[in-house]
Every structure is written in C-alpha cells, then in structure tokens.
Design a protein around this motif. Structure first.
Motif, short mmCIF file in Angstrom:
data_model
loop_
_atom_site.label_atom_id
_atom_site.label_comp_id
_atom_site.label_asym_id
_atom_site.label_seq_id
_atom_site.Cartn_x
_atom_site.Cartn_y
_atom_site.Cartn_z
N VAL A 35 65.76 -29.66 45.90
CA VAL A 35 65.58 -28.18 45.82
C VAL A 35 66.43 -28.24 47.38
CG1 VAL A 35 63.41 -26.60 47.23
CG2 VAL A 35 63.27 -27.92 45.12
N TRP A 64 62.95 -9.12 46.61
CA TRP A 64 63.72 -10.24 45.65
C TRP A 64 64.43 -11.32 46.44
CZ3 TRP A 64 67.77 -8.00 41.89
CH2 TRP A 64 67.87 -7.15 41.56
N LEU A 67 60.29 -13.36 47.61
CA LEU A 67 59.87 -13.38 46.22
C LEU A 67 60.83 -15.31 46.01
CD1 LEU A 67 58.92 -11.09 43.93
CD2 LEU A 67 57.18 -11.81 45.56
N ALA A 68 62.05 -14.89 45.55
CA ALA A 68 62.66 -15.90 46.10
C ALA A 68 62.56 -17.22 46.34
CB ALA A 68 64.34 -15.52 45.95
N ILE A 70 59.93 -17.68 48.55
CA ILE A 70 58.14 -18.28 47.99
C ILE A 70 58.22 -18.85 46.95
CG2 ILE A 70 56.13 -17.50 47.11
CD1 ILE A 70 55.92 -14.90 48.45
N PHE A 71 59.39 -18.90 46.25
CA PHE A 71 59.00 -20.12 45.12
C PHE A 71 59.96 -21.13 45.00
CE2 PHE A 71 62.19 -21.53 41.10
CZ PHE A 71 60.83 -21.24 40.29
N TRP A 72 61.31 -20.97 46.24
CA TRP A 72 61.76 -22.15 46.24
C TRP A 72 60.77 -22.75 47.40
CZ3 TRP A 72 65.54 -23.77 42.97
CH2 TRP A 72 66.31 -24.64 43.50
N SER A 73 59.74 -22.56 48.16
CA SER A 73 59.33 -23.02 49.30
C SER A 73 58.34 -23.93 48.36
CB SER A 73 59.11 -22.17 50.09
OG SER A 73 57.93 -21.26 49.52
N LEU A 74 57.71 -23.62 47.40
CA LEU A 74 56.56 -24.34 46.69
C LEU A 74 57.17 -24.86 46.01
CD1 LEU A 74 54.91 -21.15 45.23
CD2 LEU A 74 53.64 -22.13 47.33
N LEU A 75 58.02 -24.65 45.31
CA LEU A 75 58.65 -26.54 45.17
C LEU A 75 59.23 -27.45 45.78
CD1 LEU A 75 62.18 -24.32 42.28
CD2 LEU A 75 59.95 -26.18 42.18
N GLY A 97 57.90 -26.47 53.40
CA GLY A 97 58.14 -24.97 52.67
C GLY A 97 58.08 -24.29 53.43
N VAL A 101 60.53 -21.05 53.35
CA VAL A 101 60.06 -19.66 53.27
C VAL A 101 60.24 -19.23 54.40
CG1 VAL A 101 57.80 -19.91 54.04
CG2 VAL A 101 58.75 -18.47 52.50
#
Length: 225
Positions: A35, A64, A67-68, A70-75, A97, A101
């Motif tokens: 990540v 987009w 949302l990307a 958020i997804f990457w920060s969650l990873l 995170g 984000v």
C-alpha cells in the motif's frame, strides 16, 4: 502547457502504482508495504497531473478519486493492524489512513463531489468527536505524538470541509473558539500536573487542543473574505 503533459503524468502514476502492486504480490511483500510503495509511486504523479489539468474533474471524476482514496486508506489501516492489533498501534494506523485519504478527499471537496451522507455540520461534529477520541487513545496507549498529529488533522480537515460546504462562524465565534481552546489546553496540562506520571503526554495533548482552533482560523481565513 500541452494537455498531454498532465495526462502523461496520470498514466505514469497509475503505471508505478500497478508496478508496485505486481512486485509486492510476486515477492510477497506485506500488505502495508504494498500500500505504501504503491501510494508513493502513484500520488505525486496523479496530483501533478490533476493540478496541471485545466479541467481535472472531466478527466477523473472526483467521486471516483474519493472512493479510491477511502479504499486505499482502509487497506493501509488493515496493513498496520495485520501485524499487531493493539491499542498502541491505533494512532499509527490512523495516521496512515489519514495520509492516504486526505489528498483524495481534498480533491473531491474542491470539485464538489457529493458522496458524504452527512451534512457539513454533522461532519464537523463527528470530526471533533473523532479527534477527541484519538487524543484519549494516545494518552491511554502512551503514543501521544502520533495521536496529536491524527487529532489535529481530523479536526482541521473537518472544519475546513464544513467551511467549504457553507458553514460560517462569525468573527466573535472564531475568537471565542481560540480562547476556549487555549483554556482547555491549559486545563489538560494542569490535570497532568495533578495526576503526576508522564507530564509530556499531557503537555502534547493540551498544546494540540490549544493550537487546533487557531490553525483552523488561519487556514480558513480566505473563505471569510
């Protein structure tokens, strides 16, 4: 400047990010390493391309991007917690995170993305609650420095978001918020003196509480002109 330059920067950023992902999977890197390396390879080039483009929202929709992010920060958060799930790792996980984000979130807000289910006032309130919770976690876990950084980022980001979405505080309210922050900061330091133990932790947290309202006032000044 030619339009091809920002688009080429976006392509390079995506290429580096995908390359890091492939190398990480092939060589069995940890999730956190994948990540972070992918973000380091992608974010600067994508940011450069979007900043240089005359109409970046037409190239990459802000929804987009957010949302990307958020997804990457969650990873990233999962990557940190995968190695050690404990209270002491929460400030570092939160910092990772937030770093991942906030840039996409700033882009989304700048271009009026409508992905937040909460109102601006609710978002500000939730941000302040989250900031206070992070400070508490920092005191309990013995990681006050990271917790202070997290809390300041969350509180200021929530305040700037609310301002960008139309929430306005009059001059008196802003002055009072600075004064209240200073009083609460001094009070927290006094609590640390009375309780004994590691006074440095309380000084850091108290300084953050005192400093954050002033930082928000300075950063949001242009919005009140």
């Amino acid at each position: 400047m030619s339009r091809r330059v920002p688009e080429f920067a976006l392509i390079i950023g995506v290429f580096f990010g995908l390359s890091a992902l492939v190398f990480g999977l092939v060589f069995q890197w940890s999730l956190f390493a994948i990540v972070v390396v992918a973000a380091v390879g992608t974010y600067p080039f994508v940011a450069f391309g979007l900043l240089r483009d005359d109409d970046p929202a037409a190239v990459i929709p802000p929804d987009w991007v957010f949302l990307a992010g958020i997804f990457w920060s969650l990873l990233g958060v999962l990557g940190v917690l995968a190695d050690n799930v404990s209270l002491s790792t929460l400030p570092f996980a939160a910092a990772v995170g937030l770093i991942l984000v906030l840039p996409p979130a700033a882009y989304a807000v700048r271009h009026d993305a409508d992905v937040n289910p909460f109102s601006a006032t609710q978002t500000l309130a939730l941000g302040l609650i989250a900031a206070a919770s992070l400070l508490l976690v920092g005191l309990v876990s013995g990681r006050p420095i990271l917790a202070v950084i997290d809390a300041v980022l969350v509180a200021v980001a929530a305040g700037l978001y609310a301002t960008a979405r139309g929430v306005r505080f009059d001059a008196r309210t802003r002055r009072n918020s600075v004064a209240v922050g200073a009083v609460l900061g001094v009070a927290l330091i006094a609590v640390g003196v009375v309780r004994g133990g590691r006074l440095t932790d309380w000084v850091l947290v108290g300084s953050a509480v005192a400093f954050t309202p002033s930082l928000y006032v300075v950063l949001s000044r242009r919005s009140y002109r």
